[in-house]
Design an enzyme around this catalytic site. Structure first.
Site, PDB file in Angstrom:
ATOM      1  N   ASN A 161      28.129 -12.606  13.485  1.00 33.72           N
ATOM      2  CA  ASN A 161      27.427 -13.829  13.119  1.00 33.72           C
ATOM      3  C   ASN A 161      27.715 -14.111  11.658  1.00 33.72           C
ATOM      4  OD1 ASN A 161      25.598 -15.831  12.399  1.00 33.72           O
ATOM      5  ND2 ASN A 161      23.888 -14.955  13.522  1.00 33.72           N
ATOM      6  N   LYS A 186      26.572 -10.926   9.645  1.00 30.98           N
ATOM      7  CA  LYS A 186      25.734  -9.986  10.385  1.00 30.98           C
ATOM      8  C   LYS A 186      26.492  -9.512  11.611  1.00 30.98           C
ATOM      9  CE  LYS A 186      22.140 -12.764  10.850  1.00 30.98           C
ATOM     10  NZ  LYS A 186      20.793 -13.224  11.245  1.00 30.98           N
ATOM     11  N   ARG A 245      28.980 -16.307  16.795  1.00 27.34           N
ATOM     12  CA  ARG A 245      28.193 -17.514  16.612  1.00 27.34           C
ATOM     13  C   ARG A 245      29.074 -18.554  15.933  1.00 27.34           C
ATOM     14  NH1 ARG A 245      24.255 -18.790  11.653  1.00 27.34           N
ATOM     15  NH2 ARG A 245      23.290 -20.700  12.417  1.00 27.34           N
ATOM     16  N   HIS A 265      21.003 -24.322  15.070  1.00 22.41           N
ATOM     17  CA  HIS A 265      20.196 -23.147  15.446  1.00 22.41           C
ATOM     18  C   HIS A 265      19.853 -23.142  16.938  1.00 22.41           C
ATOM     19  CE1 HIS A 265      19.039 -23.475  11.039  1.00 22.41           C
ATOM     20  NE2 HIS A 265      19.613 -22.286  11.124  1.00 22.41           N
ATOM     21  N   ARG A 284      19.477 -27.154   0.923  1.00 24.67           N
ATOM     22  CA  ARG A 284      19.871 -28.425   1.527  1.00 24.67           C
ATOM     23  C   ARG A 284      18.737 -29.441   1.465  1.00 24.67           C
ATOM     24  NH1 ARG A 284      22.227 -25.756   6.899  1.00 24.67           N
ATOM     25  NH2 ARG A 284      21.468 -23.820   5.965  1.00 24.67           N
ATOM     26  N   GLU A 301      19.539 -13.950  17.833  1.00 25.95           N
ATOM     27  CA  GLU A 301      20.725 -14.730  18.171  1.00 25.95           C
ATOM     28  C   GLU A 301      21.839 -13.824  18.680  1.00 25.95           C
ATOM     29  OE1 GLU A 301      20.876 -18.381  15.061  1.00 25.95           O
ATOM     30  OE2 GLU A 301      20.698 -16.394  14.165  1.00 25.95           O
TER      31      GLU A 301
END
Length: 412
Positions: free
Chosen positions: A6, A13, A89, A178, A239, A383
């Site tokens: 990820n 990760k 991902r 997400h 952001r 995830e």
């Protein structure tokens, strides 16, 4: 063994699973990539180590991961050939990918074509895939897209009121973000409530450095905060979230900024960092706010107000709400932020128990007050496990053969 990678905007990760996904053999993170205070963590079971690791880019971070996995001291791989499949991902699949896919050269090219949608994330995702293809040449790679879960958002919610041809010809629409986390968390929440997900209307609050609120009705995403790129919605770590596009014209025409400078502001210098003037780390902001830092106090107010307002909007969009779910770094760990968000929305049936809220990490995931009409849950996201499930499903022999014939089968 199944390796899940990820790559985030500033981290990598990973988790290593047994082939049946029954056990996580190792996990880790290479964090703060490109920063002097970068570090790496690697865990095997309950044993772990953390060390300083200053990495310049995701290529270097991949090397740190490989070193940890193959380490004679604390690694778990005898050789790269022990990896049978790798799942990745990928943040943005544009209008091309509607589901997870096996990676080949055509898919890689399509990922590059989508990179401009998520300039902080997709390039990093691509690096992870390309490094894995080199490191594990005999193993299939699977791309799992954050945008895929949001493909069920209807046109009334995903279309912008721009000339219609811009949407149809150039894919300008709300895509969402997400989605892998929201899919996992919504399924887990339904299991915890012992109710079929098809009968639930819920709002999932994925609150981390990136923030997504997702309206999930009957198990399907029906509206979500992040739109065409990855900086819209509510304020995030760096952001901006939603703002009047006229500001962009003003910055360019009146202040003489270039579009590159404006993009840098929107993605990297705004949000909690821009408001607080201190940090994008919620822990630091909360500590400073408690000590009287007025800008940090304001950042908390803006952040939680925008989330609270969106929860109300999504409850209205779904005609009601059965569950509110918090997840990701801030959502799982900050009792203060959860309390601030849930304040003053009791009219929706959302009320939390302060004691349960304070003990939620490692405690009862249901933090609702007694008698509350809406269940409020804290559900750790995973995830990597969701990606692993798709990776195993797509690398079964029969599925793999079909994908070789049409590598975008899941996207068509």
């Amino acid at each position: 063994m199944i390796l899940i990678i990820n790559c985030g905007s500033s981290s990598l990760k990973y988790q290593l699973y047994t082939p049946d996904l029954a056990k996580v053999l190792a996990s880790g993170i290479v964090a703060k990539i490109g920063e002097p205070e970068g570090y790496a963590e690697h865990f095997v079971g309950r044993r772990g180590e953390r060390r300083h690791s200053e990495t310049a880019n995701h290529h270097d971070a991949f090397g740190v991961m490989m070193e940890a996995l193959l380490s004679p001291e604390y690694g778990v791989l005898e050789c790269p050939g022990a990896i049978t499949a790798i799942g990745h991902r990928v943040v943005h699949g544009g209008a091309i990918f509607f589901g997870s896919v096996l990676v080949d050269d055509c898919v890689i090219q399509a990922l590059h074509d989508c990179a401009h949608f998520a300039p902080l994330h997709n390039p990093a995702n691509i690096v992870g895939i390309e490094e894995a293809r080199r490191a594990f040449p005999g193993a299939p790679n699977v791309a799992v897209f954050d945008t895929a879960f949001h493909q069920t958002v209807p046109p009334k919610a995903h279309l912008y009121a721009l000339p219609f041809e811009l949407s149809t010809a150039h894919g300008i629409r709300r895509y969402g973000f997400h989605g892998t986390s929201c899919r996992y968390v919504s399924q887990t929440a339904a299991e915890l409530l012992n109710r079929p997900i098809e009968a639930l209307s819920m709002v999932v609050c994925h609150l981390g450095n990136g923030v997504t609120l997702d309206a999930i009705d009957g198990g399907k995403s029906v509206d979500t905060t992040i739109g065409f790129g990855t900086f819209s919605g509510v304020a995030m770590g760096t952001r901006a979230g939603d703002f009047d596009p006229a500001i962009i014209f003003h910055l360019v025409k009146e202040l003489g900024m270039s579009l590159d400078q404006v993009e840098e502001i929107c993605y990297r210098k705004s949000g909690l960092l821009g408001l607080s003037g201190l940090s994008n780390d919620m822990r630091e902001i909360c500590t400073a706010a408690e000590k009287g830092n007025t800008r940090c106090q304001l950042a908390l107010e803006v952040f939680t107000y925008q989330i609270r307002k969106t929860i109300g909007a999504y409850a209205a969009a779904m005609g009601g709400i059965d569950a509110l779910v918090f997840t990701a770094g801030i959502g799982e760990n900050s009792a203060e932020i959860r309390a601030r968000i849930c304040a003053d929305i009791g009219f929706l049936g959302i009320e939390i128990d302060p004691r349960l809220n304070a003990a939620a990490r490692g405690g009862d995931p249901n933090i609702s007050a007694a008698g509350a009409r809406v269940a409020t849950l804290v559900v750790p996201t995973d995830e990597e496990r969701m990606i692993a499930i798709d990776t195993v499903a797509l690398t079964r022999p029969g599925v793999a053969a079909m994908q070789e014939e049409s590598p975008r089968l899941a996207a068509e």
